[in-house]
Design a protein around this motif. Structure first.
Motif, PDB file in Angstrom:
ATOM      1  N   HIS A  85     -38.843  17.483  71.386  1.00  0.00           N
ATOM      2  CA  HIS A  85     -38.809  18.705  72.202  1.00  0.00           C
ATOM      3  C   HIS A  85     -39.228  19.911  71.361  1.00  0.00           C
ATOM      4  O   HIS A  85     -38.552  20.943  71.315  1.00  0.00           O
ATOM      5  N   ALA A  86     -40.373  19.752  70.687  1.00  0.00           N
ATOM      6  CA  ALA A  86     -40.871  20.809  69.806  1.00  0.00           C
ATOM      7  C   ALA A  86     -42.383  20.863  69.880  1.00  0.00           C
ATOM      8  O   ALA A  86     -43.044  19.876  70.187  1.00  0.00           O
ATOM      9  N   ALA A  87     -42.920  22.043  69.596  1.00  0.00           N
ATOM     10  CA  ALA A  87     -44.371  22.232  69.576  1.00  0.00           C
ATOM     11  C   ALA A  87     -44.725  23.113  68.392  1.00  0.00           C
ATOM     12  O   ALA A  87     -43.937  23.969  67.974  1.00  0.00           O
ATOM     13  N   ASN A  88     -45.914  22.887  67.842  1.00  0.00           N
ATOM     14  CA  ASN A  88     -46.347  23.729  66.739  1.00  0.00           C
ATOM     15  C   ASN A  88     -47.855  23.937  66.807  1.00  0.00           C
ATOM     16  O   ASN A  88     -48.571  23.147  67.416  1.00  0.00           O
ATOM     17  N   VAL A  89     -48.296  25.000  66.193  1.00  0.00           N
ATOM     18  CA  VAL A  89     -49.716  25.323  66.114  1.00  0.00           C
ATOM     19  C   VAL A  89     -50.086  25.433  64.644  1.00  0.00           C
ATOM     20  O   VAL A  89     -49.511  26.236  63.912  1.00  0.00           O
ATOM     21  N   ALA A  90     -51.007  24.565  64.220  1.00  0.00           N
ATOM     22  CA  ALA A  90     -51.436  24.532  62.819  1.00  0.00           C
ATOM     23  C   ALA A  90     -50.235  24.433  61.876  1.00  0.00           C
ATOM     24  O   ALA A  90     -50.198  25.066  60.826  1.00  0.00           O
ATOM     25  N   GLY A  91     -49.240  23.657  62.291  1.00  0.00           N
ATOM     26  CA  GLY A  91     -48.060  23.442  61.455  1.00  0.00           C
ATOM     27  C   GLY A  91     -46.981  24.484  61.613  1.00  0.00           C
ATOM     28  O   GLY A  91     -45.874  24.318  61.097  1.00  0.00           O
ATOM     29  N   GLU A  92     -47.269  25.577  62.358  1.00  0.00           N
ATOM     30  CA  GLU A  92     -46.288  26.636  62.562  1.00  0.00           C
ATOM     31  C   GLU A  92     -45.547  26.375  63.878  1.00  0.00           C
ATOM     32  O   GLU A  92     -46.169  26.275  64.935  1.00  0.00           O
ATOM     33  N   PRO A  93     -44.206  26.255  63.827  1.00  0.00           N
ATOM     34  CA  PRO A  93     -43.452  25.959  65.051  1.00  0.00           C
ATOM     35  C   PRO A  93     -43.525  27.080  66.078  1.00  0.00           C
ATOM     36  O   PRO A  93     -43.547  28.267  65.727  1.00  0.00           O
ATOM     37  N   LEU A  94     -43.586  26.710  67.339  1.00  0.00           N
ATOM     38  CA  LEU A  94     -43.581  27.671  68.431  1.00  0.00           C
ATOM     39  C   LEU A  94     -42.146  27.864  68.918  1.00  0.00           C
ATOM     40  O   LEU A  94     -41.405  26.896  69.073  1.00  0.00           O
ATOM     41  N   SER A  95     -41.781  29.105  69.155  1.00  0.00           N
ATOM     42  CA  SER A  95     -40.460  29.407  69.689  1.00  0.00           C
ATOM     43  C   SER A  95     -40.554  29.435  71.211  1.00  0.00           C
ATOM     44  O   SER A  95     -41.007  30.415  71.803  1.00  0.00           O
ATOM     45  N   LEU A  96     -40.133  28.341  71.842  1.00  0.00           N
ATOM     46  CA  LEU A  96     -40.247  28.207  73.292  1.00  0.00           C
ATOM     47  C   LEU A  96     -38.882  27.961  73.911  1.00  0.00           C
ATOM     48  O   LEU A  96     -38.065  27.237  73.345  1.00  0.00           O
ATOM     49  N   SER A  97     -38.650  28.555  75.074  1.00  0.00           N
ATOM     50  CA  SER A  97     -37.444  28.235  75.821  1.00  0.00           C
ATOM     51  C   SER A  97     -37.591  26.818  76.372  1.00  0.00           C
ATOM     52  O   SER A  97     -38.708  26.284  76.436  1.00  0.00           O
ATOM     53  N   PRO A  98     -36.501  26.172  76.752  1.00  0.00           N
ATOM     54  CA  PRO A  98     -36.608  24.818  77.311  1.00  0.00           C
ATOM     55  C   PRO A  98     -37.584  24.726  78.484  1.00  0.00           C
ATOM     56  O   PRO A  98     -38.364  23.777  78.581  1.00  0.00           O
ATOM     57  N   LYS A  99     -37.571  25.728  79.361  1.00  0.00           N
ATOM     58  CA  LYS A  99     -38.463  25.685  80.514  1.00  0.00           C
ATOM     59  C   LYS A  99     -39.912  25.892  80.098  1.00  0.00           C
ATOM     60  O   LYS A  99     -40.823  25.253  80.639  1.00  0.00           O
ATOM     61  N   GLU A 100     -40.156  26.763  79.123  1.00  0.00           N
ATOM     62  CA  GLU A 100     -41.513  26.962  78.631  1.00  0.00           C
ATOM     63  C   GLU A 100     -42.051  25.688  77.997  1.00  0.00           C
ATOM     64  O   GLU A 100     -43.213  25.319  78.215  1.00  0.00           O
TER      65      GLU A 100
END
Length: 226
Positions: free
Chosen positions: A143-158
């Motif tokens: 339940h995680a996403a990252n861009v070029a190794g940098e984690p994205l801060s996303l709400s659960p719904k996002e």
């Protein structure tokens, strides 16, 4: 697995009523009578879900939600007697994952909370757990996403919306289909919340990863409404 909910509701009888239902479903409940107390409890305890009433003394639900989102992506459900579309959109813009209007059924609230936790914990859709689009990586299992190794801060719904769109890469999706798939068939709020969440995703991906083109490829296209 036992979970902990932080319930902020200034109506003592309503708070007790809701608490009883969550306890029956084996949740631990932290109770707060206003937003300020809720924030204090949030700082002191690990919680799995936050339920906020909007109209509370000392600190309202809007402010409490914004403060919580500055520190955490914990799932948030807002409950309110106000059903105006603009209020719902503002709630989602502040990072709420669900919006429940009064009069509410505590039994339905518990069911929505359980469904939200299942989606947040990634128990829905086990195929294609790792999705990669250029520099964007979506790990459905973690339940995680990252861009070029940098984690994205996303709400659960996002995160859920991003993963859903990624799974349907290149397809033209109707707004109603996205609502049914991500928010659930029981959702009866403003369909424009889809647009609001997509706008926030664009901003976060653009700011943290500068990958607007990647976002567009993930299917942010809607059927033209006649």
């Amino acid at each position: 697995m036992k979970r902990t909910i932080l319930l902020a509701e200034d109506d003592a009888l309503m708070r007790e009523f809701i608490t009883d239902y969550f306890i029956k479903e084996r949740w631990d409940v932290l109770e707060a009578e206003n937003g300020r107390t809720a924030l204090e409890l949030f700082e002191q305890h690990a919680v799995d879900l936050v339920v906020l009433d909007l109209m509370m003394p000392e600190m309202d639900g809007w402010t409490a939600c914004r403060r919580i989102r500055e520190k955490s992506d914990v799932p948030v459900i807002i409950i309110t007697a106000r059903a105006e579309d603009d209020d719902q959109i503002l709630g989602y813009e502040l990072g709420a994952d669900e919006y429940v209007t009064k009069p509410l059924s505590p039994r339905v609230l518990v069911a929505r909370a359980a469904a939200l936790m299942r989606r947040t914990e990634g128990t829905v859709g086990r195929d294609g757990e790792l999705l990669i689009f250029g520099d964007l990586t979506i790990d459905r299992n973690a339940h995680a996403a990252n861009v070029a190794g940098e984690p994205l801060s996303l709400s659960p719904k996002e995160f859920e919306l991003l993963a859903f769109l990624a799974k349907h890469e290149g397809k033209v999706l109707a707004r109603e289909y996205i609502l049914d798939s991500v928010w659930g068939y029981e959702y009866d709020g403003d369909p424009r919340t889809v647009d609001t969440h997509i706008k926030k995703l664009r901003a976060k991906l653009g700011h943290e990863g500068r990958l607007i083109a990647t976002v567009i490829r993930l299917g942010y296209k809607f059927e033209r409404e006649s």
